[in-house]
Design a protein around this motif. Structure first.
Motif, PDB file in Angstrom:
ATOM      1  N   LEU A  44       0.370  -1.599  -0.357  1.00 16.36           N
ATOM      2  CA  LEU A  44      -0.272  -0.344   0.250  1.00 16.36           C
ATOM      3  C   LEU A  44       0.810   1.314  -0.041  1.00 16.36           C
ATOM      4  N   THR A  45       1.916   1.397   0.351  1.00 19.66           N
ATOM      5  CA  THR A  45       2.646   1.918   0.865  1.00 19.66           C
ATOM      6  C   THR A  45       3.769   2.858  -1.338  1.00 19.66           C
ATOM      7  N   CYS A  46       3.473   1.315  -2.292  1.00 19.96           N
ATOM      8  CA  CYS A  46       4.570   1.805  -2.892  1.00 19.96           C
ATOM      9  C   CYS A  46       3.376   2.655  -4.225  1.00 19.96           C
ATOM     10  N   PRO A  47       3.726   3.496  -4.751  1.00 18.84           N
ATOM     11  CA  PRO A  47       2.667   3.836  -6.153  1.00 18.84           C
ATOM     12  C   PRO A  47       2.408   3.120  -7.155  1.00 18.84           C
ATOM     13  N   ALA A  48       1.556   3.870  -7.482  1.00 18.53           N
ATOM     14  CA  ALA A  48       0.531   2.529  -8.651  1.00 18.53           C
ATOM     15  C   ALA A  48       1.519   2.228  -9.940  1.00 18.53           C
ATOM     16  N   GLY A  49       1.770   0.618  -9.981  1.00 21.61           N
ATOM     17  CA  GLY A  49       2.885  -0.029 -10.979  1.00 21.61           C
ATOM     18  C   GLY A  49       4.045  -0.381 -10.270  1.00 21.61           C
ATOM     19  N   GLY A  50       4.362   0.180  -8.886  1.00 21.68           N
ATOM     20  CA  GLY A  50       5.572   0.363  -8.485  1.00 21.68           C
ATOM     21  C   GLY A  50       6.570  -0.687  -9.102  1.00 21.68           C
ATOM     22  N   LEU A  51       7.507  -0.765  -8.777  1.00 19.18           N
ATOM     23  CA  LEU A  51       8.378  -2.096  -8.539  1.00 19.18           C
ATOM     24  C   LEU A  51       8.856  -2.552  -7.241  1.00 19.18           C
ATOM     25  N   VAL A  52       8.855  -4.000  -6.665  1.00 15.07           N
ATOM     26  CA  VAL A  52       9.025  -4.239  -5.202  1.00 15.07           C
ATOM     27  C   VAL A  52      10.127  -4.985  -5.906  1.00 15.07           C
ATOM     28  N   LEU A  53      11.046  -5.291  -4.977  1.00 15.30           N
ATOM     29  CA  LEU A  53      11.636  -6.412  -4.668  1.00 15.30           C
ATOM     30  C   LEU A  53      11.508  -7.571  -3.740  1.00 15.30           C
ATOM     31  N   ASP A  54      11.677  -7.855  -4.029  1.00 19.57           N
ATOM     32  CA  ASP A  54      11.438  -9.347  -3.692  1.00 19.57           C
ATOM     33  C   ASP A  54      13.138 -10.411  -2.551  1.00 19.57           C
ATOM     34  N   ALA A  55      13.430  -9.833  -1.664  1.00 17.01           N
ATOM     35  CA  ALA A  55      14.795 -10.506  -1.827  1.00 17.01           C
ATOM     36  C   ALA A  55      14.719 -11.778  -0.763  1.00 17.01           C
ATOM     37  N   ALA A  56      15.468 -12.730  -1.223  1.00 17.36           N
ATOM     38  CA  ALA A  56      15.553 -13.605  -0.730  1.00 17.36           C
ATOM     39  C   ALA A  56      14.367 -14.986  -1.039  1.00 17.36           C
ATOM     40  N   CYS A  57      13.239 -14.705  -2.249  1.00 23.26           N
ATOM     41  CA  CYS A  57      12.420 -15.043  -2.758  1.00 23.26           C
ATOM     42  C   CYS A  57      11.776 -16.070  -2.241  1.00 23.26           C
ATOM     43  N   GLY A  58      12.843 -17.253  -2.761  1.00 25.31           N
ATOM     44  CA  GLY A  58      12.229 -18.347  -2.281  1.00 25.31           C
ATOM     45  C   GLY A  58      11.585 -18.979  -3.026  1.00 25.31           C
ATOM     46  N   CYS A 142      10.951   3.226   3.026  1.00 23.86           N
ATOM     47  CA  CYS A 142       9.363   2.085   3.055  1.00 23.86           C
ATOM     48  C   CYS A 142      10.144   0.617   3.156  1.00 23.86           C
ATOM     49  N   LEU A 143      11.423   0.847   4.115  1.00 25.06           N
ATOM     50  CA  LEU A 143      12.634  -0.391   4.483  1.00 25.06           C
ATOM     51  C   LEU A 143      11.707  -1.312   5.296  1.00 25.06           C
ATOM     52  N   VAL A 144      11.482  -2.996   4.613  1.00 23.65           N
ATOM     53  CA  VAL A 144      10.404  -3.769   6.190  1.00 23.65           C
ATOM     54  C   VAL A 144      11.579  -5.054   5.797  1.00 23.65           C
ATOM     55  N   GLY A 145      12.036  -5.120   7.115  1.00 22.74           N
ATOM     56  CA  GLY A 145      13.320  -6.266   7.229  1.00 22.74           C
ATOM     57  C   GLY A 145      12.162  -7.242   7.074  1.00 22.74           C
ATOM     58  N   ASP A 146      11.702  -8.520   7.871  1.00 20.45           N
ATOM     59  CA  ASP A 146      11.689  -9.803   7.764  1.00 20.45           C
ATOM     60  C   ASP A 146      10.579 -10.386   8.517  1.00 20.45           C
ATOM     61  N   SER A 147       8.946 -10.259   8.237  1.00 16.72           N
ATOM     62  CA  SER A 147       7.586 -10.270   9.054  1.00 16.72           C
ATOM     63  C   SER A 147       7.629 -11.845  10.008  1.00 16.72           C
ATOM     64  N   ARG A 148       9.760 -12.328  10.534  1.00 18.66           N
ATOM     65  CA  ARG A 148       9.348 -13.361  11.025  1.00 18.66           C
ATOM     66  C   ARG A 148       9.089 -13.785  12.475  1.00 18.66           C
ATOM     67  N   TRP A 149       8.985 -11.511  12.494  1.00 20.75           N
ATOM     68  CA  TRP A 149       9.402 -11.005  13.839  1.00 20.75           C
ATOM     69  C   TRP A 149       7.834 -10.638  14.355  1.00 20.75           C
TER      70      TRP A 149
END
Length: 155
Positions: A44-58, A142-149
């Motif tokens: 929701l923090t991203c602009p329309a059509g924005g680009l997201v990095l899924d790092a360690a995406c598995g 909008c840096l986000v770490g790891d939802s494990r926490w």
């Protein structure tokens, strides 16, 4: 054995574990609704059509969540086997075979996320990983770490 050598061996062991099980990894899904809500909130923090990095995406199990939000995704992973599964989804704009410690993107993404991956990062590498994720984002807000926490749903 010194700590640096041990960390290198541990990273190699993680890849050796994930590569062979990549083809069957998604047969036993573990993501919970808390993680999905967390990802949706980030998006929701991203602009329309924005680009997201899924790092360690598995295997790219969150790619569809990103796409459903009208956003584009780039996936990275240090496991070639997991990345091949992610690529096979046909959703990611790009995939890169690279670890969190080696991420080298500069101001390219509207958001960066990594989910359930930091348990495979040695504490010595946390500052490097966080700096890499931060540098990858264009807005740096909008840096986000790891939802494990996350042990509860986001407000």
């Amino acid at each position: 054995m010194d700590r640096g050598q041990w960390i290198g061996e541990r990273r190699a062991a993680v890849v050796a574990e994930y590569d062979p099980e990549a083809a069957t990894y998604d047969r036993f899904p573990y993501p919970n609704e808390v993680q999905r809500k967390w990802v949706r909130r980030l998006l929701l923090t991203c602009p329309a059509g924005g680009l997201v990095l899924d790092a360690a995406c598995g295997t790219g199990q969150y790619f569809s969540v990103v796409a459903e939000a009208g956003l584009r995704v780039v996936g990275t992973d240090q496991s070639a086997g997991m990345l091949a599964q992610a690529r096979a989804r046909g959703i990611a704009l790009e995939t890169h075979h690279i670890g969190l410690q080696e991420l080298n993107f500069v101001a390219r993404f509207d958001a960066a996320m990594t989910i359930d991956a930091t348990e495979n990062v040695a504490p010595e590498d946390w500052p490097v990983v966080l700096a890499n994720l931060h540098r990858a984002e264009s807005a740096h807000d909008c840096l986000v770490g790891d939802s494990r926490w996350a042990d509860r749903s986001p407000p």
